[in-house]
Design an enzyme around this catalytic site. Structure first.
Site, PDB file in Angstrom:
ATOM      1  N   GLU A 152       6.139 -17.493   4.753  1.00  0.00           N
ATOM      2  CA  GLU A 152       7.188 -17.347   5.762  1.00  0.00           C
ATOM      3  C   GLU A 152       8.137 -16.223   5.359  1.00  0.00           C
ATOM      4  O   GLU A 152       8.185 -15.821   4.187  1.00  0.00           O
ATOM      5  CB  GLU A 152       7.951 -18.662   5.916  1.00  0.00           C
ATOM      6  CG  GLU A 152       7.082 -19.797   6.444  1.00  0.00           C
ATOM      7  CD  GLU A 152       7.896 -20.997   6.900  1.00  0.00           C
ATOM      8  OE1 GLU A 152       9.133 -20.986   6.738  1.00  0.00           O
ATOM      9  OE2 GLU A 152       7.277 -21.948   7.432  1.00  0.00           O
ATOM     10  N   GLU A 191      -8.212 -20.276  -3.097  1.00  0.00           N
ATOM     11  CA  GLU A 191      -7.360 -19.097  -2.944  1.00  0.00           C
ATOM     12  C   GLU A 191      -7.371 -18.242  -4.212  1.00  0.00           C
ATOM     13  O   GLU A 191      -7.487 -17.016  -4.148  1.00  0.00           O
ATOM     14  CB  GLU A 191      -5.928 -19.521  -2.613  1.00  0.00           C
ATOM     15  CG  GLU A 191      -5.759 -20.069  -1.208  1.00  0.00           C
ATOM     16  CD  GLU A 191      -4.381 -20.648  -0.981  1.00  0.00           C
ATOM     17  OE1 GLU A 191      -3.640 -20.807  -1.967  1.00  0.00           O
ATOM     18  OE2 GLU A 191      -4.048 -20.952   0.181  1.00  0.00           O
ATOM     19  N   ARG A 198     -18.409  15.425 -16.514  1.00  0.00           N
ATOM     20  CA  ARG A 198     -17.283  16.329 -16.672  1.00  0.00           C
ATOM     21  C   ARG A 198     -17.210  16.869 -18.101  1.00  0.00           C
ATOM     22  O   ARG A 198     -17.334  16.106 -19.069  1.00  0.00           O
ATOM     23  CB  ARG A 198     -15.982  15.583 -16.344  1.00  0.00           C
ATOM     24  CG  ARG A 198     -14.704  16.359 -16.591  1.00  0.00           C
ATOM     25  CD  ARG A 198     -14.519  17.496 -15.617  1.00  0.00           C
ATOM     26  NE  ARG A 198     -13.185  18.076 -15.743  1.00  0.00           N
ATOM     27  CZ  ARG A 198     -12.751  19.104 -15.036  1.00  0.00           C
ATOM     28  NH1 ARG A 198     -13.553  19.668 -14.136  1.00  0.00           N
ATOM     29  NH2 ARG A 198     -11.540  19.575 -15.206  1.00  0.00           N
ATOM     30  N   GLN A 256     -12.430  10.482 -27.972  1.00  0.00           N
ATOM     31  CA  GLN A 256     -11.933   9.121 -28.130  1.00  0.00           C
ATOM     32  C   GLN A 256     -10.865   8.766 -27.105  1.00  0.00           C
ATOM     33  O   GLN A 256     -10.736   7.605 -26.709  1.00  0.00           O
ATOM     34  CB  GLN A 256     -11.392   8.903 -29.544  1.00  0.00           C
ATOM     35  CG  GLN A 256     -12.482   8.790 -30.591  1.00  0.00           C
ATOM     36  CD  GLN A 256     -11.932   8.454 -31.968  1.00  0.00           C
ATOM     37  OE1 GLN A 256     -10.720   8.460 -32.181  1.00  0.00           O
ATOM     38  NE2 GLN A 256     -12.824   8.169 -32.917  1.00  0.00           N
ATOM     39  N   GLY A 312      -8.350  12.061 -14.562  1.00  0.00           N
ATOM     40  CA  GLY A 312      -7.317  13.081 -14.442  1.00  0.00           C
ATOM     41  C   GLY A 312      -6.910  13.307 -12.989  1.00  0.00           C
ATOM     42  O   GLY A 312      -6.984  12.405 -12.156  1.00  0.00           O
ATOM     43  N   GLY A 313      -6.510  14.515 -12.685  1.00  0.00           N
ATOM     44  CA  GLY A 313      -5.966  14.834 -11.368  1.00  0.00           C
ATOM     45  C   GLY A 313      -6.911  14.505 -10.227  1.00  0.00           C
ATOM     46  O   GLY A 313      -6.477  14.036  -9.168  1.00  0.00           O
ATOM     47  N   GLU A 366       3.448 -14.159 -11.910  1.00  0.00           N
ATOM     48  CA  GLU A 366       4.531 -14.868 -12.598  1.00  0.00           C
ATOM     49  C   GLU A 366       4.479 -16.368 -12.271  1.00  0.00           C
ATOM     50  O   GLU A 366       4.715 -17.222 -13.134  1.00  0.00           O
ATOM     51  CB  GLU A 366       5.886 -14.283 -12.186  1.00  0.00           C
ATOM     52  CG  GLU A 366       6.174 -12.891 -12.735  1.00  0.00           C
ATOM     53  CD  GLU A 366       5.387 -11.784 -12.022  1.00  0.00           C
ATOM     54  OE1 GLU A 366       5.260 -10.690 -12.604  1.00  0.00           O
ATOM     55  OE2 GLU A 366       4.892 -12.011 -10.891  1.00  0.00           O
TER      56      GLU A 366
END
Length: 412
Positions: A129, A244, A270, A281, A344-345, A372
């Site tokens: 709600e 759930e 890459r 590493q 990376g980017g 939490e």
């Protein structure tokens, strides 16, 4: 993959789900949902129903397969690679179905559960709600009994699947003067007169799942659509923690796995400073951490599923599903963040799906109870278990040299 945890039949089922994900879910659907060109993918749910992949745990007479939580978790991990929206929509028949199957009449099972598992009806759970989600027992939506009907008034928000739902599972206060835990009831509410659905949220991620606000204005709900007993929805709510949270945890495994696979594959192609980046590493330790997190989360999720299947007491089941939801979603968030760092980017762009997975995964640490709140439940149930299970075990406190110096054991 933990194939060794699965029976031959469960392995075949997981392979069946993987084929569905590969062959029946087009890339364009995922892109269109993320751009909100699609706000509710009915065809996806229809296809799942036709494939008999929905609500696997429910009886065959309701179009399920009569399987167990371990089976459903193994399938959800495969569905999870598609992202949060499609994994959640897959889970809703199992989540709402849990309430109908455990607390609904035979009439409700045949009227709602069966066609939902067949992919012919669509459902959503209306719980949160505007005043808050975690304070469930503070609900202000009201249902007043009038003869053979309840008159429902109030509103719910952040209802995933609201856009396309044919019916809703709704919690409402039925005794305004009663104690919080003894004054709420649960109903199956058809989309119809007095039910207003608004698709109003601009979400960071988890798009295309039809999340919206649902307003109920003098809605006439047949009394036979009451789940369980009047004012008894606390029992339903506690039972609903299992589907759930366990579905959220299992879906998170798939999303984390997707991010790890994309990033690790990228690291083998890459190059930087004349070497493949997987040889550094700074990269391969992140991969190692991600593998470990994912394996640990998977172990907890599957162990929890097995525990629920074995019929552990309700308080133990609630603790375990809360642990699984918290740990799997936190781990998925860490894995996808490391995946982006590895890339990376380019990982921050839409050239790769990492940025979408990052946006998707952020939500699952909030919904079905924030992480939490999971901590509150975990520690509460643990302390309760310690109080109740102290008998035949060794007194570990005595295993100290000066344990006999009771005058030193000052507690106040």
């Amino acid at each position: 993959m933990f194939d060794f945890l699965l029976t031959p039949g469960q392995k075949l089922l997981q392979e069946e789900a993987a084929r569905f994900v590969k062959e029946k879910v087009p890339k364009q659907l995922i892109l269109d949902m993320d751009e909100e060109k699609v706000t509710y993918p009915k065809e996806y749910l229809m296809d799942l129903g036709q494939a008999k992949l929905l609500g696997l745990r429910f009886a065959e007479q309701y179009s399920g397969r009569g399987l167990q939580w371990v089976d459903e978790v193994s399938v959800l991990e495969e569905i999870g690679v598609l992202g949060t929206s499609l994994a959640c929509l897959y889970s809703l028949p199992s989540i709402v179905g849990e309430a109908i199957n455990h607390f609904g009449s035979e009439v409700l099972k045949n009227r709602y559960l069966k066609p939902t598992l067949e992919g012919k009806l669509y459902t959503a759970e209306a719980l949160t709600e505007p005043r808050g989600g975690s304070d469930f027992f503070g609900a202000t939506t009201l249902a007043r009994r009038e003869g053979d009907f309840y008159i429902l008034n109030g509103q719910k928000r952040f209802v995933v699947g609201a856009e396309g739902a044919d019916y809703f599972m709704v919690y409402a206060k039925t005794d305004p003067e009663g104690p919080a835990h003894q004054s709420i009831s649960a109903f199956i509410v058809d989309r119809g007169p007095g039910v207003e659905v608004e698709h109003i949220y601009g979400l960071m991620g988890t798009r295309g799942g039809g999340a919206g606000r649902v307003v109920f204005k003098d809605v006439k709900v047949p009394a036979e659509n009451l789940l369980g007993v009047e004012n008894g929805a606390a029992d339903i709510f506690y039972q609903m923690m299992i589907p759930e949270r366990l579905t959220s945890a299992a879906g998170a495994l798939g999303m984390a796995r997707a991010a790890l696979e994309v990033a690790s594959d990228y690291s083998t192609k890459r190059k930087a400073f004349g070497r493949k980046i997987k040889d550094f590493q700074g990269v391969n330790f992140k991969v190692a951490d991600s593998i470990t997190r994912l394996d640990a989360a998977r172990a907890l999720v599957y162990a929890t599923a097995r525990a629920v299947d074995s019929g552990v007491p309700g308080n133990v089941a609630r603790r375990l599903v809360s642990e699984a939801k918290k740990f799997a979603t936190d781990s998925a968030w860490a894995v996808v963040n490391d995946a982006m760092q590895i890339m990376g980017g380019i990982g921050y762009t839409n050239i790769f799906p990492i940025e979408r997975l990052l946006r998707d995964i952020r939500l699952i640490m909030i919904w079905t109870g924030t992480n939490e709140v999971m901590n509150l439940i975990i520690q509460h149930e643990y302390y309760k278990e310690r109080r109740e299970n102290l008998q035949p075990h060794r007194s570990l406190e005595e295993d100290a040299v000066n344990a006999h110096l009771t005058e030193e054991k000052v507690y106040e």
